[in-house]
Scaffold this motif. Structure first.
Motif, PDB file in Angstrom:
ATOM      1  N   UNK A 227       0.821  -1.212   0.000  1.00  0.00           N
ATOM      2  CA  UNK A 227       0.000   0.000   0.000  1.00  0.00           C
ATOM      3  C   UNK A 227       0.858   1.268   0.000  1.00  0.00           C
ATOM      4  N   UNK A 228       2.091   1.186   0.464  1.00  0.00           N
ATOM      5  CA  UNK A 228       2.991   2.340   0.456  1.00  0.00           C
ATOM      6  C   UNK A 228       3.103   2.970  -0.929  1.00  0.00           C
ATOM      7  N   UNK A 229       3.013   2.162  -1.963  1.00  0.00           N
ATOM      8  CA  UNK A 229       3.198   2.614  -3.339  1.00  0.00           C
ATOM      9  C   UNK A 229       1.864   2.767  -4.066  1.00  0.00           C
ATOM     10  N   UNK A 230       0.783   2.984  -3.314  1.00  0.00           N
ATOM     11  CA  UNK A 230      -0.559   2.922  -3.912  1.00  0.00           C
ATOM     12  C   UNK A 230      -1.374   4.207  -3.814  1.00  0.00           C
ATOM     13  N   UNK A 231      -0.846   5.280  -3.293  1.00  0.00           N
ATOM     14  CA  UNK A 231      -1.643   6.497  -3.251  1.00  0.00           C
ATOM     15  C   UNK A 231      -1.185   7.462  -2.184  1.00  0.00           C
ATOM     16  N   UNK A 232      -2.049   8.409  -1.889  1.00  0.00           N
ATOM     17  CA  UNK A 232      -1.732   9.443  -0.918  1.00  0.00           C
ATOM     18  C   UNK A 232      -2.988   9.825  -0.141  1.00  0.00           C
ATOM     19  N   UNK A 233      -2.829  10.084   1.150  1.00  0.00           N
ATOM     20  CA  UNK A 233      -3.955  10.536   1.959  1.00  0.00           C
ATOM     21  C   UNK A 233      -4.421  11.933   1.548  1.00  0.00           C
ATOM     22  N   UNK A 234      -3.634  12.608   0.723  1.00  0.00           N
ATOM     23  CA  UNK A 234      -4.000  13.950   0.264  1.00  0.00           C
ATOM     24  C   UNK A 234      -5.217  13.992  -0.636  1.00  0.00           C
ATOM     25  N   UNK A 235      -5.665  12.834  -1.141  1.00  0.00           N
ATOM     26  CA  UNK A 235      -6.838  12.800  -2.023  1.00  0.00           C
ATOM     27  C   UNK A 235      -8.056  12.165  -1.339  1.00  0.00           C
ATOM     28  N   UNK A 236      -7.981  11.934  -0.052  1.00  0.00           N
ATOM     29  CA  UNK A 236      -8.992  11.132   0.636  1.00  0.00           C
ATOM     30  C   UNK A 236     -10.400  11.708   0.551  1.00  0.00           C
ATOM     31  N   UNK A 237     -10.532  13.035   0.447  1.00  0.00           N
ATOM     32  CA  UNK A 237     -11.874  13.626   0.412  1.00  0.00           C
ATOM     33  C   UNK A 237     -12.257  14.146  -0.970  1.00  0.00           C
ATOM     34  N   UNK A 238     -11.472  13.850  -1.989  1.00  0.00           N
ATOM     35  CA  UNK A 238     -11.727  14.451  -3.302  1.00  0.00           C
ATOM     36  C   UNK A 238     -13.044  13.986  -3.916  1.00  0.00           C
ATOM     37  N   UNK A 239     -13.433  12.740  -3.652  1.00  0.00           N
ATOM     38  CA  UNK A 239     -14.688  12.271  -4.242  1.00  0.00           C
ATOM     39  C   UNK A 239     -15.870  13.063  -3.705  1.00  0.00           C
ATOM     40  N   UNK A 240     -15.771  13.567  -2.470  1.00  0.00           N
ATOM     41  CA  UNK A 240     -16.819  14.423  -1.912  1.00  0.00           C
ATOM     42  C   UNK A 240     -16.612  15.882  -2.329  1.00  0.00           C
ATOM     43  N   UNK A 241     -15.408  16.332  -2.215  1.00  0.00           N
ATOM     44  CA  UNK A 241     -15.107  17.745  -2.469  1.00  0.00           C
ATOM     45  C   UNK A 241     -15.395  18.142  -3.911  1.00  0.00           C
ATOM     46  N   UNK A 242     -15.176  17.205  -4.841  1.00  0.00           N
ATOM     47  CA  UNK A 242     -15.326  17.527  -6.258  1.00  0.00           C
ATOM     48  C   UNK A 242     -16.518  16.820  -6.901  1.00  0.00           C
ATOM     49  N   UNK A 243     -17.530  16.517  -6.085  1.00  0.00           N
ATOM     50  CA  UNK A 243     -18.839  16.098  -6.596  1.00  0.00           C
ATOM     51  C   UNK A 243     -18.747  14.883  -7.515  1.00  0.00           C
ATOM     52  N   UNK A 244     -17.993  13.889  -7.134  1.00  0.00           N
ATOM     53  CA  UNK A 244     -17.788  12.738  -8.007  1.00  0.00           C
ATOM     54  C   UNK A 244     -19.053  11.893  -8.118  1.00  0.00           C
ATOM     55  N   UNK A 245     -19.456  11.636  -9.357  1.00  0.00           N
ATOM     56  CA  UNK A 245     -20.477  10.629  -9.622  1.00  0.00           C
ATOM     57  C   UNK A 245     -19.841   9.248  -9.652  1.00  0.00           C
ATOM     58  N   UNK A 246     -18.537   9.202  -9.939  1.00  0.00           N
ATOM     59  CA  UNK A 246     -17.788   7.944  -9.952  1.00  0.00           C
ATOM     60  C   UNK A 246     -16.305   8.265  -9.903  1.00  0.00           C
TER      61      UNK A 246
END
Length: 301
Positions: A227-246
């Motif tokens: 998981x170390x090489x799989x992402x960043x906690x910096x994007x954890x709220x983007x699906x809410x913040x940017x109105x993601x439908x998917x």
């Protein structure tokens, strides 16, 4: 070309909707002969279908270019974002560019092919399930998906090494001109936030990144240290913040859909032959992202 267009300015007028579907696939890894066969079998279901390619087409520039060119010929539009394999400086590749320079070279190739990249204006999808802004992202990882008890990046990497888990990125994914991969990730987070903040607030989005935007998908990894090489906690709220439908991602080679805060997160990878041979059904079937029965049911729940 379909009736959709790229959204250069907030509030731009939208063309009429059409009947095309928004499809997605990732992790084609065309270096493998059987995966190349899958690639050559990919075709649109209708002339209006779009295809999202969420990274890891291949390692060599020639493989990436020829694969995207083939898909662009078969779909009304192709949207691409890079995976870690595209960013490798493979010793076997005649193109020995590194880091940001390698990425920009691939962006230039995509523009010649009329493939949309994270550096281009986001397109508006007006087919089935639309309208929605398709936002291809290039956000790396910063070692913040750490195992329990890890006190720092260095400690987490030591624990992974002791477990026998080391990602090839440590040898082939160079961050030049940034001093580290996490510094490159920080820079990409900043520029990507600015781009997403500028999107029209009245339209939902489809967020596309090679790495998952939330940590939840990594909890089923066979080797959790990866998981170390799989992402960043910096994007954890983007699906809410940017109105993601998917949300669309790959990288994990565990194709499935999970829901976070009611938003479907689709892992759409093909993966390696040894992985997809164990799955039921034909390999390499793109996933419909908007307007499918599963997405509608999720929206109503």
């Amino acid at each position: 070309m379909s009736g959709n267009h790229r959204l250069a300015l907030p509030g731009a007028g939208l063309p009429p909707a059409h009947g095309g579907r928004l499809m997605a696939i990732s992790d084609l890894h065309v270096r493998h002969e059987r995966n190349r066969e899958v690639l050559h079998g990919l075709r649109a279901g209708s002339p209006a279908d779009w295809l999202i390619v969420a990274g890891d087409v291949g390692e060599s520039v020639s493989d990436i270019e020829s694969s995207l060119a083939l898909l662009r010929d078969r779909f009304a539009q192709v949207v691409w974002t890079p995976g870690n394999h595209e960013l490798w400086t493979d010793p076997a590749d005649p193109v020995q560019l590194r880091g940001e320079e390698k990425y920009r070279h691939l962006v230039d190739i995509c523009r010649r092919l009329d493939v949309i990249t994270p550096e281009d204006p986001c397109p508006v999808w007006n087919g089935v399930g639309g309208p929605a802004v398709i936002a291809p992202l290039f956000v790396l990882y910063d070692y913040s998906f750490r195992p329990p008890g890890a006190r720092s990046k260095e400690h987490a990497l030591r624990l992974a090494d002791e477990a026998g888990v080391v990602c090839t990125d440590e040898f082939l994914l160079h961050p030049d001109p940034y001093p580290t991969r996490e510094a490159w990730c920080r820079a990409r987070l900043a520029v990507t936030r600015d781009r997403l903040d500028a999107l029209p607030p009245d339209l939902p989005t489809v967020l596309v990144n090679h790495f998952p935007l939330v940590r939840d998908p990594t909890r089923v990894l066979r080797y959790p240290e990866f998981a170390l090489w799989c992402g960043t906690t910096g994007t954890a709220d983007w699906h809410r913040r940017y109105r993601a439908a998917a949300v669309v991602y790959g990288h994990l080679h565990i194709p499935r859909t999970i829901h976070c805060d009611g938003v479907p997160h689709h892992e759409v990878s093909l993966g390696y032959p040894r992985e997809w041979e164990r799955r039921s059904g034909p390999p390499g079937r793109p996933v419909q992202i908007l307007g499918s029965a599963s997405v509608v049911a999720a929206a109503r729940s």
